[in-house]
Every structure is written in structure tokens, then in C-alpha cells.
Design a protein around this motif. Structure first.
Motif, mmCIF file in Angstrom:
data_model
loop_
_atom_site.group_PDB
_atom_site.id
_atom_site.type_symbol
_atom_site.label_atom_id
_atom_site.label_comp_id
_atom_site.label_asym_id
_atom_site.label_seq_id
_atom_site.Cartn_x
_atom_site.Cartn_y
_atom_site.Cartn_z
ATOM 1 N N UNK A 97 -12.692 7.184 43.532
ATOM 2 C CA UNK A 97 -13.289 7.499 44.834
ATOM 3 C C UNK A 97 -14.001 6.278 45.427
ATOM 4 N N UNK A 130 -17.198 17.677 43.911
ATOM 5 C CA UNK A 130 -17.288 17.635 45.379
ATOM 6 C C UNK A 130 -17.786 16.295 45.927
ATOM 7 N N UNK A 131 -18.892 15.747 45.413
ATOM 8 C CA UNK A 131 -19.366 14.486 46.010
ATOM 9 C C UNK A 131 -18.608 13.242 45.551
ATOM 10 N N UNK A 134 -12.217 12.854 47.516
ATOM 11 C CA UNK A 134 -11.949 12.958 48.948
ATOM 12 C C UNK A 134 -11.873 14.421 49.361
ATOM 13 N N UNK A 135 -11.286 15.220 48.483
ATOM 14 C CA UNK A 135 -11.200 16.648 48.776
ATOM 15 C C UNK A 135 -10.945 17.393 47.476
ATOM 16 N N UNK A 136 -11.323 18.672 47.441
ATOM 17 C CA UNK A 136 -10.915 19.481 46.297
ATOM 18 C C UNK A 136 -10.569 20.889 46.737
ATOM 19 N N UNK A 140 -5.906 30.171 44.509
ATOM 20 C CA UNK A 140 -6.314 31.578 44.488
ATOM 21 C C UNK A 140 -5.114 32.510 44.355
ATOM 22 N N UNK A 151 -0.313 19.304 49.901
ATOM 23 C CA UNK A 151 -1.509 18.962 50.685
ATOM 24 C C UNK A 151 -2.363 17.928 49.942
ATOM 25 N N UNK A 155 -3.325 14.310 51.447
ATOM 26 C CA UNK A 155 -4.711 13.889 51.680
ATOM 27 C C UNK A 155 -5.038 12.652 50.845
#
Lengths: 579, 163
Positions: A97, A130-131, A134-136, A140, A151, A155
Motif C-alpha cells: 500500500x 481497511x487503513x 486501496x479497497x477491501x 456475501x 473488480x 481497482x
């Protein structure tokens, strides 16, 4: 069979995970099995397209994937189990990251109905990561797996790249439950549309400013490498005869052997690079982020410079240093557009002013020039790196750990190609080097891959020597052994009157025997004259891992070094000299 | 300076946590925060009050933009805008205070929405300043409980924050 029935092939969630990776073109998956991902591992076992590399600690899996991405520009992929598997991957995710490296990390999770119950090996990986990503996302519904994986790759690899984490509860992968599989060919997100081209008006403004400059500098960072824009950058620099400096992350984006290259800048940058930056009247910053290890005291930063800043991430622009002409966009198309305009205009910079500027730069070059005590009877780390560069003809992949050896490698190897210098610049992760070298070697088996490390860093992931044996990874390990945590010791020498609080490594292992115990070759080097024969032997053993334990001068410091709180050009030049 | 930032956010689990986490992680302030789904069930609308100098506010909006789930955002301070906050105040209302609280609520165009023999619960809508002023005006009346919704905001005129 019609193509319609092909599209509606029924797969379990586990099989979909692996199939989606195969459809994405993933060759290697780096990971470690555990309860929550056993369905996925079973699906992996039943196919041959995606190959799995079993590490000895999940951190190494992330660094392997990360280094693959640094060397190729494509996202590396990791698979780990829930709980400790996932938390062990955290350091590697944060490492990627901080350096904007594309990576897709699949983490197992306990069954959906157990989430929140403090189940065995449950951890809130979405919350933890999370911090630092870039994305998580979490899965579900099993039928969503292909779209989520697509996706994630999109990303991770677009815009400012970065790691993406997908958390997969075990019940999403049950082998007996199958769903229609379709891997989407593209993704469109209404909330994420990274800008590609730069603003033409801004680019024109930048050209005007650039052509008016009398003391310009091109300051290029990791964005040029990840953005695949080395050629454009080199062309631009050579068209205008600009002096070029690289950040630690940008090394190799401009050939180090070219006369226009003035070295790395920043904390351990060259004297001439830091002076040139400080006195410049125009800074063309490309894919660099004015990091604190570059700017030194931002209040004293380059007082006379007009700053043009090209970056894909608007948040990187004017974050620490105000940019006068910001250009948001991918560096490659922006530089191409600049080149086109310049070629149309056929204008150059004021040649008399530029000549004077180069004379000044050459005077600065003569001041320090990367000198070190080459007459010393002890082995100097700088000399070792120079010899490694010589024997590999400057063409090896250099995968570094973190510390003094990292700086010596950055300063003395001389990178002429992009994607060859693999190091943890932003997070500064000790233990990165060996797994990184493994990730590169696996994917570039015919190239020389070197791990430059120290006796501190190497022990943070030394267990991976076992993985190297299993996969036949002929990495050459250059262990610059000074018996100290060298960079910590250097700061203690400079700021704490040489009180070596916990920076001495007592009870070091016999690295030669250790390498041999893992089935590799170990060579110890204690005298300067032993070095070259040892290197020759090591690099001749093409497919073998060779661990060179090189005993260097324990008192050596990295210079130049910016003086804390000072301007760019305030530096210590040796133990006794300063600006 | 105080800024009101309006955000359209994908109505997905974890999106709000990511946004709030960003503020904690980067050391930005949140003075108030309201969030609820919109007429489009896939979107949440969020109004966030923060403060900082121009450089900090610029970083906040840029960093928010980077979050994958942030669809659109605007700094309402850039143009004329309306802001409203809802407050419920439960006060002791007995003896002479009972009339005084009623008078005060009327002056501020508040409504008494719950009554007991010894308490009133006043509902008041307005700018945050107005709500502060009402609290100030209640001097001498024991306040038992204050609940504020945080600010909701919208641009004046034809300007909209929508897809």
C-alpha cells in the motif's frame, strides 16, 4: 453444446475463485493453507492452470506477490487463511500500500453465521486491513465471486495502484453448492473512474513554464515505473537536456549511467542531486510525492522553484509541498502529450542559461561524488555493491531489505532499467528482501536475482530458505554483515553519543552452516580479496541459492545524509564534514 | 474554518466505517456527522461538519474522493447553502420555570413534544448557532438531557448533489 451452455457452467464458490484467477491470467498464487480456505485449496489441487507457492510464513507470500508486481506491473495474488493467516499478511499488505503496488489478497474467513462470535481463527480482517489497502470487500453470496475478483483486479491495477483484500467466509466456497460461472470482461463503477489523460490546458502551462526555466530539474519517482513511462521520461529529459534525479522508488526509470543522471535525492541522496533541487528555479515532479525523506524541512524546501507536479493521485498533489502547476493523470499519456507539444513547438530552453546550470551541477558533482574510504583494509559495503554491479553488468534484479545496505544498494548499484530495483521504500519493511527476491526469481528464472540484505533483516524471514529449496529458487543473497543493526547504530552514533541500545546482534548464527542446513551453498567472505572470487563462484552456480555472508566494516555510515530540520542541501558528507 | 461536506456514498456495508476511519487515521476532525439512505436505496447521503485550514479541507475532500464507495461530494461552503439541525432538550419544568421554558421555546419557534408534571421535552430545528443560543437562553432552567442530530445541509438554488 452452444456457447450459451458454456457460459452457464456450474461451479462451486471455491472452484470459481481459482477459475476466476485463471481467467485473469494469474500464473502463481502465493499462500499458506488453513481451515477457512481448505475448500479453495482443494479446488486449486484439482486444476493445473494456477500454480501455488507454499511459503513458510504468510508475510513472505505477500512480499513475493508484491515483488512480482514491482517487476511486471501486474497484480500479484495471495491466498491465506483466516485469523493468524490474515494478520500475518498485514505487514505485506501495508508494504504494498505504501508503495502503490497492485496486489489481490484473498483471506479466508469463518462461516458467515459465526462472524462476530469470536469463533476459532476469526479476526475482523476487513477492519484490520481497511487503513492499509486501496479497497477491501467481503463475499456475501458465492455467485458474486467472479464479479468481486474482477473488480479487485481492476481497482488494484488502475489509477494509483494498490492492494485489494477480499475476505471469503468458508461457507461461500462449499464444494457441493454450485452456481453459474461467468467471468466478466470488464468492470464499470460509478464511484470510481480514475482520470487517465491530463488536462491539456495545464499541460500547455507546464510546457511554457518549463521552456522559460533557467535552472530546471526533473524529479521522477515510483509512479514513472508503475506507470510504465520510463521511455517517455527519458525522451523528454534528453530532448531538453534536463538534469534528472530519482527518488528511492524511482531508481531505474532513467538510466543511471547517463550523464544527465545526477543520482538519488533526499535523505541519503547524492550531494549534487540535493544541491540541484535546492537551487532549481523549476522542478518537474513526475510520479513522485514529495515524501518527508525527500524534502527534509518543508519550510526550507527549494525556495526559488516553480513546481509542476504530474501524478495520478490528486491527493498527492499539494499535500506536503504546494504545486504551482498540478497535472492529474497517468504519467505516460501526460508525458507523451508534453513530448508532442515540444516537438511541434521546436523550442528548447535558453541554452546559455542551461550550460551555466550544467557547469554548476558538474562543480557539485566533484564535491562528494559518492566517495568512500576505498583504501581501507576492511571490506566496505559500497565496494561490495560496486562489485555486484560489475559481475551482473548492472542488469540484475536487486531486491533489498531495509537499512544501511538498502541505501548502499540504491547509491552504488547503478540501475539502468526500470522494475529492477525492488525495495520497500514507504513502509521500510525489514524482512522484505528475501521473499521479494524469491517472487522475482520464480517469474524470471533466467535472470540474476540478488537479495541485498543485512544480518538483521535477513533473520526476519530467514525461514523462507526452505521455500527456496522446495521451488529451486537460485537467489544470490548478499548479506552485508556488520554485526549491528547498522542504520539504528548510525543514528545512535550521530544522535545518542554511540549508546548502542539494542542495536548489537549477539549470538548470530553461522550463516554458512545455516544455508547448508537448508540445502543451499554458503560462502563466507571476510577479506576484500576474497570478494570477487566468491561472487564469481556464486553467480556461476546458476540454479543454486548462494548465501554470501560478507563481513564488512562495522563502523561504516551512509553518506551523504541530510541534516534533520535543514533544507534539501544541508548534508553531512562524512563523519567529519558537513555543508 | 468550519466546513460542511456533503457526500453521496454507496449504501454498502463497511462504506461508512471506511469513511469515518479515514478521519481517525489521518487526524482530521469530525464535529458532526449525519447519515441515512436516500430516495435511491443504493445511495446514502452523509453530511459531515469539520474544521481546518484550506489545505486541510482540500486534503479531506481529495482523500474522501479516493474512497472507492464515495460517488460524489461537495463542500457546501463553496456556495450559498442551507443547514439545519434537530435538537431535543429535556428540561426540569416546575413552578415559575414551567412558563419560562414555554415562553423561551415559543420565541425560538420550538415545540414542546412531551410533558410530565415536572419536565418538558422541547424540539427545536435550526442552524447549529440557533440551537446553541437556545441552550444559552435556558439559564436558570436545569437541563436534564440534550440530543442533537448533527447538521444536514443542502445547496441553495438549482445546484444539486445527485447522480
Amino acid at each position: 453444446m452452444t456457447s450459451q451452455t458454456k457460459q452457464t457452467e456450474m461451479l462451486s464458490g471455491a472452484a470459481m475463485v481459482i477459475r476466476a484467477l485463471a481467467d485473469e491470467g494469474v500464473e502463481y498464487l502465493y499462500g499458506y493453507p488453513g481451515g477457512a480456505v481448505l475448500h479453495i485449496y482443494d479446488a486449486l489441487f484439482q486444476q493445473s492452470k494456477v500454480k501455488h507457492v507454499l511459503v513458510r510464513h504468510e508475510q513472505a507470500a505477500t512480499h513475493m506477490a508484491d515483488a512480482y508486481a514491482r517487476a511486471t506491473g501486474k497484480a500479484g495474488v495471495v491466498l491465506v487463511t483466516s485469523g493468524p493467516g490474515a494478520t500475518n499478511a498485514v505487514t505485506g499488505i501495508a508494504t504494498a500500500y505504501m508503495d502503490s503496488i497492485p496486489m489481490v489478497v484473498l483471506t479466508g474467513q469463518v462461516m458467515s453465521h459465526l462472524i462476530g462470535d469470536d469463533a476459532f481463527q476469526e479476526t475482523d480482517m476487513l477492519g484490520i486491513s481497511r487503513p492499509i489497502c486501496k479497497h477491501n470487500m467481503s463475499v456475501r453470496r458465492p455467485e458474486d465471486i467472479p464479479a468481486i475478483i474482477k473488480k479487485a483486479f481492476y481497482i488494484a491495477q488502475s489509477g494509483r495502484p494498490g492492494p485489494v483484500v477480499i475476505d471469503i467466509p468458508k461457507d461461500m466456497t462449499i464444494p457441493s453448492q454450485t452456481f453459474p460461472y461467468h467471468y466478466p470482461s470488464e468492470v464499470k463503477l460509478r464511484s470510481y473512474q480514475p482520470k487517465l489523460k491530463g488536462h491539456s490546458g495545464q499541460i500547455k502551462k507546464a510546457i511554457t513554464a518549463l521552456l522559460a526555466a533557467k535552472k530546471p530539474i526533473l524529479y521522477a519517482g515510483g509512479g514513472v515505473i508503475m506507470g510504465g513511462a520510463s521511455d517517455e521520461l527519458t525522451e523528454l529529459a534528453q530532448l531538453l537536456n534536463l538534469p534528472v534525479t530519482n527518488t528511492l522508488m524511482g531508481l531505474g526509470c532513467y538510466p543511471a549511467s547517463d550523464k544527465q543522471f545526477i543520482g538519488m535525492l533526499g535523505m541519503h541522496g547524492s550531494y549534487e542531486a540535493n544541491q540541484t533541487m535546492h537551487h532549481a528555479d523549476l522542478i518537474l515532479a513526475v510520479g513522485a510525492r514529495f515524501d518527508d525523506r525527500v524534502t527534509n524541512n518543508t519550510k526550507k524546501f527549494c525556495p526559488d522553484a516553480t513546481i509542476i507536479h504530474i501524478d495520478i493521485d490528486p491527493a498527492s498533489i499539494s499535500k506536503t509541498i504546494n504545486a504551482h502547476i498540478p497535472i492529474v493523470g497517468l504519467v505516460k499519456p501526460v508525458l507523451s502529450e508534453m513530448l508532442e507539444l515540444l516537438q511541434q513547438k521546436k523550442k528548447k530552453l535558453d541554452s546559455a542559461a542551461l550550460k551555466k546550470w550544467w557547469q554548476q551541477i558538474d562543480e557539485w558533482r566533484a564535491v562528494h561524488g559518492g566517495r568512500y574510504d576505498s583504501d581501507s583494509p576492511l571490506l566496505k559495503p559500497q565496494y561490495v555493491i560496486e562489485q555486484v554491479s560489475k559481475i551482473t553488468k548492472g542488469n540484475a534484479f536487486i531486491c533489498s531489505d531495509v537499512g544501511q545496505h538498502q541505501m548502499y544498494a540504491a547509491q552504488y548499484y547503478g540501475f539502468n532499467k526500470p522494475n529492477r530495483w525492488i525495495n520497500s521504500g514507504g513502509l521500510g519493511t525489514m524482512g522484505f528482501g528475501l521473499p521479494a527476491a524469491m517472487g522475482v526469481k520464480l517469474n524470471f528464472p533466467d535472470d540474476d536475482v540478488v537479495c541485498v540484505t543485512g544480518e538483521g533483516s535477513i533473520q526476519m524471514n530467514i525461514q523462507e530458505l526452505s521455500t527456496c529449496k522446495q521451488y529451486g529458487l537460485g537467489v544470490k543473497i548478499i548479506n552485508l554483515n556488520n554485526g549491528y543493526l547498522g542504520m539504528v547504530k548510525q543514528w545512535q552514533d550521530m544522535n545518542y553519543e554511540s549508546r548502542y541500545a539494542s542495536s548489537y546482534m549477539d549470538s548470530l548464527p553461522d550463516f554458512v552452516k545455516l544455508a547448508e542446513a537448508y540445502g543451499h551453498v554458503g560462502i563466507r567472505v571476510t577479506e576484500p580479496e576474497q570478494l570477487m572470487p566468491a561472487l564469481e563462484r556464486a553467480f556461476a552456480l546458476k540454479d543454486q541459492l548462494v548465501f554470501l555472508d560478507i563481513h564488512i566494516d562495522p563502523k561504516e555510515h551512509v553518506y551523504p545524509m541530510q541534516i534533520p530540520g535543514g533544507a534539501m542541501n544541508e548534508m553531512f558528507l562524512s563523519k567529519t564534514e558537513r555543508t | 474554518m468550519r466546513h460542511i461536506i456533503s457526500v453521496l456514498l454507496e449504501n454498502e456495508s463497511g462504506a461508512l466505517a471506511r469513511l469515518v476511519g479515514l478521519f481517525a487515521q489521518r487526524g482530521y476532525n469530525i464535529d458532526s456527522l449525519t447519515v441515512a439512505p436516500t430516495e435511491d436505496a443504493t445511495l446514502s447521503r452523509l453530511t459531515l461538519v469539520t474544521h481546518g485550514n484550506d489545505q486541510v479541507i482540500e486534503q479531506i475532500t481529495k482523500q474522501l474522493h479516493k474512497l472507492i464507495e464515495v460517488v460524489k461530494l461537495t463542500d457546501l461552503n463553496d456556495a450559498p447553502h442551507l443547514e439545519r439541525e434537530l435538537m431535543l432538550v429535556k428540561v426540569k419544568a416546575s413552578g415559575a420555570q414551567r412558563d419560562e421554558v414555554k415562553r423561551c421555546a415559543d420565541i425560538f419557534r420550538g415545540q414542546i413534544i412531551d410533558v410530565t408534571a415536572s419536565t418538558y421535552t422541547v424540539q427545536l430545528v435550526g442552524t447549529s448557532d440557533k440551537l446553541d443560543a437556545f441552550i444559552q437562553a435556558l439559564t436558570g432552567t436545569p437541563i436534564l438531557e440534550v440530543v442533537r442530530s448533527g447538521v444536514s445541509g443542502i445547496a441553495r438554488g438549482e445546484k444539486t448533489l445527485a447522480l
